[in-house]
Scaffold this active site. Structure first.
Site, PDB file in Angstrom:
ATOM      1  N   GLY A 268       0.830  -1.206   0.000  1.00  0.00           N
ATOM      2  CA  GLY A 268       0.000   0.000   0.000  1.00  0.00           C
ATOM      3  C   GLY A 268       0.864   1.255   0.000  1.00  0.00           C
ATOM      4  O   GLY A 268       0.608   2.209  -0.744  1.00  0.00           O
TER       5      GLY A 268
ATOM      6  N   GLY B 292       3.218  -7.670  -9.533  1.00  0.00           N
ATOM      7  CA  GLY B 292       4.560  -7.102  -9.661  1.00  0.00           C
ATOM      8  C   GLY B 292       5.272  -7.010  -8.326  1.00  0.00           C
ATOM      9  O   GLY B 292       6.411  -6.550  -8.256  1.00  0.00           O
TER      10      GLY B 292
ATOM     11  N   LYS C 165      -6.782 -11.653 -12.506  1.00  0.00           N
ATOM     12  CA  LYS C 165      -5.568 -11.743 -11.664  1.00  0.00           C
ATOM     13  C   LYS C 165      -5.375 -13.174 -11.160  1.00  0.00           C
ATOM     14  O   LYS C 165      -4.254 -13.674 -11.091  1.00  0.00           O
ATOM     15  CB  LYS C 165      -5.649 -10.757 -10.482  1.00  0.00           C
ATOM     16  CG  LYS C 165      -4.487 -10.881  -9.495  1.00  0.00           C
ATOM     17  CD  LYS C 165      -3.151 -10.574 -10.139  1.00  0.00           C
ATOM     18  CE  LYS C 165      -1.889 -10.715  -9.355  1.00  0.00           C
ATOM     19  NZ  LYS C 165      -1.737 -11.255  -8.083  1.00  0.00           N
TER      20      LYS C 165
ATOM     21  N   HIS D  16      -3.911 -15.082 -13.913  1.00  0.00           N
ATOM     22  CA  HIS D  16      -2.495 -14.671 -13.996  1.00  0.00           C
ATOM     23  C   HIS D  16      -1.673 -15.513 -13.018  1.00  0.00           C
ATOM     24  O   HIS D  16      -0.607 -16.036 -13.352  1.00  0.00           O
ATOM     25  CB  HIS D  16      -2.376 -13.171 -13.656  1.00  0.00           C
ATOM     26  CG  HIS D  16      -0.986 -12.701 -13.357  1.00  0.00           C
ATOM     27  ND1 HIS D  16      -0.346 -12.971 -12.158  1.00  0.00           N
ATOM     28  CD2 HIS D  16      -0.090 -11.998 -14.097  1.00  0.00           C
ATOM     29  CE1 HIS D  16       0.866 -12.447 -12.178  1.00  0.00           C
ATOM     30  NE2 HIS D  16       1.042 -11.846 -13.338  1.00  0.00           N
ATOM     31  N   ASN D  17      -2.172 -15.640 -11.798  1.00  0.00           N
ATOM     32  CA  ASN D  17      -1.425 -16.395 -10.792  1.00  0.00           C
ATOM     33  C   ASN D  17      -1.369 -17.884 -11.117  1.00  0.00           C
ATOM     34  O   ASN D  17      -0.360 -18.539 -10.841  1.00  0.00           O
ATOM     35  CB  ASN D  17      -2.034 -16.172  -9.405  1.00  0.00           C
ATOM     36  CG  ASN D  17      -1.588 -14.854  -8.802  1.00  0.00           C
ATOM     37  OD1 ASN D  17      -1.311 -13.909  -9.535  1.00  0.00           O
ATOM     38  ND2 ASN D  17      -1.502 -14.769  -7.492  1.00  0.00           N
TER      39      ASN D  17
ATOM     40  N   GLU E 275       1.301 -18.169 -13.437  1.00  0.00           N
ATOM     41  CA  GLU E 275       2.537 -17.966 -12.645  1.00  0.00           C
ATOM     42  C   GLU E 275       2.966 -19.288 -11.981  1.00  0.00           C
ATOM     43  O   GLU E 275       4.138 -19.680 -12.042  1.00  0.00           O
ATOM     44  CB  GLU E 275       2.258 -16.882 -11.605  1.00  0.00           C
ATOM     45  CG  GLU E 275       3.324 -16.637 -10.569  1.00  0.00           C
ATOM     46  CD  GLU E 275       2.847 -15.615  -9.503  1.00  0.00           C
ATOM     47  OE1 GLU E 275       2.419 -14.507  -9.880  1.00  0.00           O
ATOM     48  OE2 GLU E 275       2.891 -15.938  -8.300  1.00  0.00           O
TER      49      GLU E 275
ATOM     50  N   LYS F 293      -0.424 -19.499  -1.202  1.00  0.00           N
ATOM     51  CA  LYS F 293      -1.521 -18.803  -0.518  1.00  0.00           C
ATOM     52  C   LYS F 293      -2.873 -19.169  -1.098  1.00  0.00           C
ATOM     53  O   LYS F 293      -3.889 -18.801  -0.538  1.00  0.00           O
ATOM     54  CB  LYS F 293      -1.304 -17.291  -0.598  1.00  0.00           C
ATOM     55  CG  LYS F 293      -0.149 -16.807   0.253  1.00  0.00           C
ATOM     56  CD  LYS F 293      -0.316 -15.320   0.583  1.00  0.00           C
ATOM     57  CE  LYS F 293       1.017 -14.668   0.827  1.00  0.00           C
ATOM     58  NZ  LYS F 293       1.558 -14.058  -0.416  1.00  0.00           N
TER      59      LYS F 293
ATOM     60  N   ARG G 153       3.217 -28.628  -5.719  1.00  0.00           N
ATOM     61  CA  ARG G 153       3.562 -27.891  -4.491  1.00  0.00           C
ATOM     62  C   ARG G 153       3.045 -28.696  -3.293  1.00  0.00           C
ATOM     63  O   ARG G 153       3.727 -28.818  -2.276  1.00  0.00           O
ATOM     64  CB  ARG G 153       2.913 -26.502  -4.470  1.00  0.00           C
ATOM     65  CG  ARG G 153       3.582 -25.509  -5.376  1.00  0.00           C
ATOM     66  CD  ARG G 153       3.257 -24.087  -4.951  1.00  0.00           C
ATOM     67  NE  ARG G 153       3.568 -23.143  -6.001  1.00  0.00           N
ATOM     68  CZ  ARG G 153       3.449 -21.823  -5.875  1.00  0.00           C
ATOM     69  NH1 ARG G 153       3.002 -21.299  -4.756  1.00  0.00           N
ATOM     70  NH2 ARG G 153       3.752 -21.009  -6.870  1.00  0.00           N
TER      71      ARG G 153
HETATM   72  C1  6PG Z   1       1.938 -11.033  -8.155  1.00  0.00           C
HETATM   73  C2  6PG Z   1       1.999 -12.266  -7.299  1.00  0.00           C
HETATM   74  C3  6PG Z   1       1.496 -11.970  -5.919  1.00  0.00           C
HETATM   75  C4  6PG Z   1       1.892 -13.006  -4.869  1.00  0.00           C
HETATM   76  C5  6PG Z   1       1.299 -14.346  -5.085  1.00  0.00           C
HETATM   77  C6  6PG Z   1       2.090 -15.445  -4.419  1.00  0.00           C
HETATM   78  O1  6PG Z   1       1.312 -11.125  -9.197  1.00  0.00           O
HETATM   79  O2  6PG Z   1       2.521 -10.003  -7.777  1.00  0.00           O
HETATM   80  O3  6PG Z   1       1.216 -13.267  -7.848  1.00  0.00           O
HETATM   81  O4  6PG Z   1       0.121 -11.758  -6.019  1.00  0.00           O
HETATM   82  O5  6PG Z   1       3.278 -13.066  -4.798  1.00  0.00           O
HETATM   83  O6  6PG Z   1       0.031 -14.335  -4.525  1.00  0.00           O
HETATM   84  O7  6PG Z   1       1.285 -16.540  -4.398  1.00  0.00           O
HETATM   85  P1  6PG Z   1       1.572 -17.841  -3.574  1.00  0.00           P
HETATM   86  O8  6PG Z   1       1.905 -17.431  -2.166  1.00  0.00           O
HETATM   87  O9  6PG Z   1       0.291 -18.601  -3.639  1.00  0.00           O
HETATM   88  O10 6PG Z   1       2.710 -18.514  -4.255  1.00  0.00           O
END
Ligand code: 6PG
Length: 471
Positions: A20, A134, A187, A190-191, A194, A265, A292
């Protein structure tokens, strides 16, 4: 800080933790008059210290904070996802007026966002779910932002978002995503992507280390070189650096001192759950989530390695063949994520513009990569594209990687090297490119034991056979 009656701020941030605070500092750098609120005075002191050159001030009294804002008030919440978001909203509601805008920028589940949009609409308040990607650096110097909600309300803050977002050339990495919870949905996907790419990179590490016998510094060289070519991406870039990092206590490579048990998470799991809900397969993402989870069964893995014996996982593939396998699988992971967005857009009436989403993921976010330019081009050419594999340019790229991919994956399987994400990605590709699957047999089985009926290839309608009469 006491309320200063003469000054009205354009935007207020709730939650002055690192994310923030950094986003607020970013906004102040771009010349916006902004302020923040946090219950914890220490956070306010940090904001005032770091924002000294802009005379940034913060509040620990919510009423003064709210009355210091221009109307309609624009509030960004950067607090942990879950019940805290609801309790902050409950605290805010009596202080707000019709037309005010609340933007939740945490990783909230999109169904929570749907509920909050509906609840706040009754009070004439606009609730936005906005994914931000980011990390801390991104928030401070340019994130990728995915806001979804009421379009008119978005236009009130558009100039702030355009200014603070990362830029690719002059294009800001933010766009209006769509109505309702679409921002948080995008989002989440996106994750999911990721997770998939992180897992694929981890499997490449396993192959280089256990299949080819490379040292950490050899692996650094490989990743560094790859990152100069078509695989260029943020995740590969930071991964290369990990291989050089020394532990200050032991002087060993820090990576070797880290337990092989990965945490999460939940956003990856949510992507898999939703994909099952929408009946839209994303197997590479699923494998990333599962692996994981599997990593946490350390004791079990140790005992089972003893029971079955340690494998000789040496393989004979070249680094170029491995690079093909990684490129192929990375493309597939993005393709699966985009496919899920296509399906969700139909199902939830999000009217997602896939080319715009690819465009804002080219910079600022964790999955930014050179390849996103190819995805952007594919959807820009045809925004009704159902699947990335349907684009002629992507088909050509994939065809060029298949021989190395098959060689690498089959060598790993033959030697007993665990590569769940790679293996499931290739078999997904082989299935989705097969005109006739063996699923006719499943229909026959269902009809045999449960009279669930089947459809025929030669005429319309549903049919049932008296399978027991066969003999
Ligand atoms: C982002 C990341 C961010 C966070 C993840 C980690 O886009 O900046 O994705 O949101 O680092 O939530 O996720 P995990 O703890 O589930 O790996």
């Amino acid at each position: 800080m006491a309320n200063n009656d003469s000054k009205k701020y354009k935007l207020g941030m709730i939650g002055l933790g690192t994310m923030g605070r950094n986003l607020l500092l970013n906004m102040a750098d771009k010349g916006f008059s902004v302020t923040g609120y946090d219950k914890d005075r220490k956070m306010i002191s940090k904001l005032e210290e770091e924002g000294k050159k802009h005379n940034l001030e913060g509040f620990d009294d919510i009423e003064s904070f709210i009355s210091s804002l221009e109307t309609p008030r624009t509030l960004i919440l950067l607090v942990p996802a879950g019940p805290i978001v609801d309790s902050v909203i409950a605290e805010l509601k009596p202080l707000l007026s019709k037309g005010d805008i609340i933007i939740d920028s945490g990783n909230s589940h999109f169904t929570d966002t749907n509920r909050r949009v509906d609840e706040l609409e009754k009070d004439g308040l606009h609730f936005f779910g906005m994914g931000i990607s980011g990390g801390e650096e991104g928030a401070r110097f340019g994130p990728s932002m995915m806001p979804g909600g009421d379009k008119q309300a978005y236009n009130v803050v558009k100039d702030v978002f355009d200014a603070v977002a990362a830029k690719v050339g002059t294009d800001p990495c933010v766009t209006y995503i769509g109505p309702g919870a679409s921002g948080h949905f995008v989002k989440m996907v996106h994750n999911g992507i990721e997770y998939a790419i992180m897992e694929l990179i981890a499997e490449v590490y396993g192959i280089l280390k256990n299949g080819l016998g490379y040292s950490n510094s050899d692996i650094y060289q490989v990743f560094k070189k790859w990152n100069e070519g078509r695989l260029q991406s943020f995740l590969l870039e930071i991964t290369a650096e990990i291989f050089l990092f020394k532990d200050t206590e032991t002087q060993n490579d820090l990576l070797d001192q880290i337990k092989d048990e990965a945490r999460s998470k939940g956003t990856g799991k949510w992507t898999s759950e939703v994909s099952m809900e929408l009946q839209l397969p994303v197997p590479t993402i699923n494998e990333a989530v599962s692996n994981r989870d599997l990593s946490k069964f350390k004791k079990l893995r140790v005992s089972l390695e003893e029971a079955f014996g340690k494998k000789d996982t040496k393989i004979a593939v070249t680094v170029d063949e491995l690079e093909d396998a990684f490129y192929f699988s990375m493309i597939s992971a993005y393709a699966q994520g985009m496919h899920l967005l296509v399906q969700a857009s139909k199902e939830y009436q999000y009217d997602l513009q896939l080319q715009e989403i690819a465009k804002i993921w080219r910079g600022g976010c964790i999955i930014r990569a050179k390849f996103l330019e190819d995805i952007y081009q594919a959807y820009d050419k045809n925004n009704a594209l159902e699947h990335l594999f349907g684009d002629a340019g992507i088909q050509n790229i994939i065809k060029g990687t298949l021989s190395g991919t098959r060689k690498t994956i089959s060598a790993c399987i033959n030697s007993g090297l665990g590569i769940p994400a790679f293996a499931s990605t290739l078999t997904y590709f082989d299935t989705i490119t097969t005109a006739r699957m063996p699923s006719n047999l499943i229909q026959a089985q269902r009809d045999f034991f449960g009279a669930h009926t089947f459809e025929r290839i030669d005429k319309d309608g549903v049919f049932h056979a008296d399978w027991n009469k066969l003999s």
